[in-house]
Design a protein around this motif. Sequence first.
Motif, PDB file in Angstrom:
ATOM      1  N   MET A  17      10.323   6.377 -23.064  1.00  0.00           N
ATOM      2  CA  MET A  17       9.093   6.403 -21.995  1.00  0.00           C
ATOM      3  C   MET A  17       8.599   4.997 -22.137  1.00  0.00           C
ATOM      4  SD  MET A  17       6.102   8.964 -22.197  1.00  0.00           S
ATOM      5  CE  MET A  17       5.574   8.725 -23.744  1.00  0.00           C
ATOM      6  N   VAL A  18       8.352   4.386 -23.138  1.00  0.00           N
ATOM      7  CA  VAL A  18       7.863   3.012 -23.344  1.00  0.00           C
ATOM      8  C   VAL A  18       8.648   1.910 -22.466  1.00  0.00           C
ATOM      9  CG1 VAL A  18       7.270   1.077 -24.858  1.00  0.00           C
ATOM     10  CG2 VAL A  18       6.619   3.163 -25.434  1.00  0.00           C
ATOM     11  N   ILE A  19      10.122   1.916 -22.735  1.00  0.00           N
ATOM     12  CA  ILE A  19      10.818   1.023 -22.031  1.00  0.00           C
ATOM     13  C   ILE A  19      10.652   1.388 -20.501  1.00  0.00           C
ATOM     14  CG2 ILE A  19      13.196   0.558 -21.547  1.00  0.00           C
ATOM     15  CD1 ILE A  19      13.486   1.031 -24.418  1.00  0.00           C
ATOM     16  N   GLY A  20      10.725   2.512 -20.203  1.00  0.00           N
ATOM     17  CA  GLY A  20      10.758   2.903 -18.528  1.00  0.00           C
ATOM     18  C   GLY A  20       9.344   2.466 -18.032  1.00  0.00           C
ATOM     19  N   MET A  21       8.337   2.706 -18.667  1.00  0.00           N
ATOM     20  CA  MET A  21       7.057   1.952 -18.347  1.00  0.00           C
ATOM     21  C   MET A  21       6.958   0.678 -18.265  1.00  0.00           C
ATOM     22  SD  MET A  21       4.457   3.418 -16.739  1.00  0.00           S
ATOM     23  CE  MET A  21       3.937   5.014 -17.299  1.00  0.00           C
ATOM     24  N   VAL A  22       7.529  -0.150 -18.994  1.00  0.00           N
ATOM     25  CA  VAL A  22       7.649  -1.463 -18.869  1.00  0.00           C
ATOM     26  C   VAL A  22       8.421  -1.945 -18.018  1.00  0.00           C
ATOM     27  CG1 VAL A  22       8.368  -3.744 -20.343  1.00  0.00           C
ATOM     28  CG2 VAL A  22       7.057  -2.023 -21.371  1.00  0.00           C
ATOM     29  N   TRP A  25       6.637  -1.510 -14.545  1.00  0.00           N
ATOM     30  CA  TRP A  25       5.358  -2.243 -14.248  1.00  0.00           C
ATOM     31  C   TRP A  25       5.768  -3.681 -13.997  1.00  0.00           C
ATOM     32  CZ3 TRP A  25       1.104  -1.010 -12.261  1.00  0.00           C
ATOM     33  CH2 TRP A  25       0.622   0.385 -12.630  1.00  0.00           C
ATOM     34  N   ALA A  26       7.097  -4.059 -14.615  1.00  0.00           N
ATOM     35  CA  ALA A  26       7.672  -5.323 -14.380  1.00  0.00           C
ATOM     36  C   ALA A  26       8.240  -5.378 -12.980  1.00  0.00           C
ATOM     37  CB  ALA A  26       8.849  -5.455 -15.181  1.00  0.00           C
ATOM     38  N   LEU A  27       8.937  -4.275 -12.657  1.00  0.00           N
ATOM     39  CA  LEU A  27       9.208  -4.263 -11.137  1.00  0.00           C
ATOM     40  C   LEU A  27       7.985  -4.220  -9.978  1.00  0.00           C
ATOM     41  CD1 LEU A  27      11.920  -1.603 -11.295  1.00  0.00           C
ATOM     42  CD2 LEU A  27      12.256  -4.107 -10.666  1.00  0.00           C
TER      43      LEU A  27
END
Length: 91
Positions: A17-22, A25-27
């Motif tokens: 979930m953390v990796i997906g959220m980062v 937001w990066a995209l």
Amino acid sequence: MMFWSDHDMSGWGYAGMVIGMVLFWALIIVGIVALIRYTAGAPQARAVTQLPHYSDYESPEQMLAARFARGEVDETEYRHRLDVLRATARQ
């Protein structure tokens, strides 16, 4: 008796979930930056164009002769402007 921990996320679930959220937001940020750059215009390095040579331009005398040939100026005006062009070229 039921164990409620079977339905919770494990450590990998939280990490995903953390990796997906980062990544999300990066995209979003990269998309906004790309949109701003696209609407602001291309940088000079990408917009390199071949500039015409000086010899590709008509001289002022050639432009005046073309206007005279098209009938935009009469002979007296042509001669007067030609004299002015030649006088300023000598200075």
